[in-house]
Design a protein around this motif. Sequence first.
Motif: not given
Length: 316
Positions: A145-150, A181-187, A189-196
């Motif tokens: 997949f063209n997907f990664s996370r930081t 806290t995450n930033t996902d990169t994919y075909i 664009g990007t999106s951010s999320s927070s998981i508590v």
Amino acid sequence: MKKHYLLVTLLFSGITSFSQSLSSADIGYTAGESFTMYASDYVNPETSGTGVTWDLSSMTNNNQVSVTVTANSGGTFPSATTKLTQSDGSILYYKITSSIMELVGIDASGIVFSYSNPETHLQFPLTTSTNFTDQSACDFTVSGFNFSRTGSIQSEYSGTGTLITPAGTFTNVMRIKSTMTNTDTYIGGTSSSSIVSYNWYKAGIHHELASVSDITGATTDQAAYYTNVPENLGLEENQLINLSLFPNPSANLIHISSDEVISKVELYKLSGELMLDQSVNDTSSEINISDLNSGMYLMKVYGKDGSVSVQRIMKS
């Protein structure tokens, strides 16, 4: 929307336990053990503090995933020491040492999550002042997949007290709050999320007792689950007065003594399998463990007055 992704919850949740000071030997996933995760509707994780009673007895049983813990050697993730094989086809790979517990990779039924910066779930020893941040955690790519996370994780002590779940009532439990806290990169664009996530643990039980997560960002989601423990083990009992066991660890005999008359001694594997059942009618006794494999066991000592004490012992 309320969903129940057990793999995702494990991925997003830290793992800890209760004591004034805990080592990896006290609480780390242990090869040879197994447990079951019960997916639940979301419940309120309730308050933080000392002496709290967290009543999660309303948790439901929507789905079950069994987890088997084994040692890892080589393979796709050679740095991992331990792997958790789930009945849904996923395998989680952890590196557990005396100083740290890290999630280093996941194989989700052939879809491989490869971490360039593993998720730091624990730093040892753990205490009630635990508060650490891994700024480079969660960095991974996904095969095919063209997907990664930081991302990063902050883990902090969030209280001690009594936990009630459908599996039982547990005292001397510690809760840890983890904020990812995450930033996902994919075909596209990007999106951010927070998981508590809130996770409850008790010394001597080498997996989380319950977990509740709230996910916000491009999508909003919630997840929760509780786990089983060996029958009649891990539950707090009335303690015998001045019960002592020695030597511990031992290769052969363990001497037990108490101010109370002891009526019976049972010895269990951490998986819940009964290994020994010995009748006693005295304030002391000796238990022969020479035929057992090396490792940790739980000894349940019954007093003639009905009191019970559960103690950890180590066969060397």
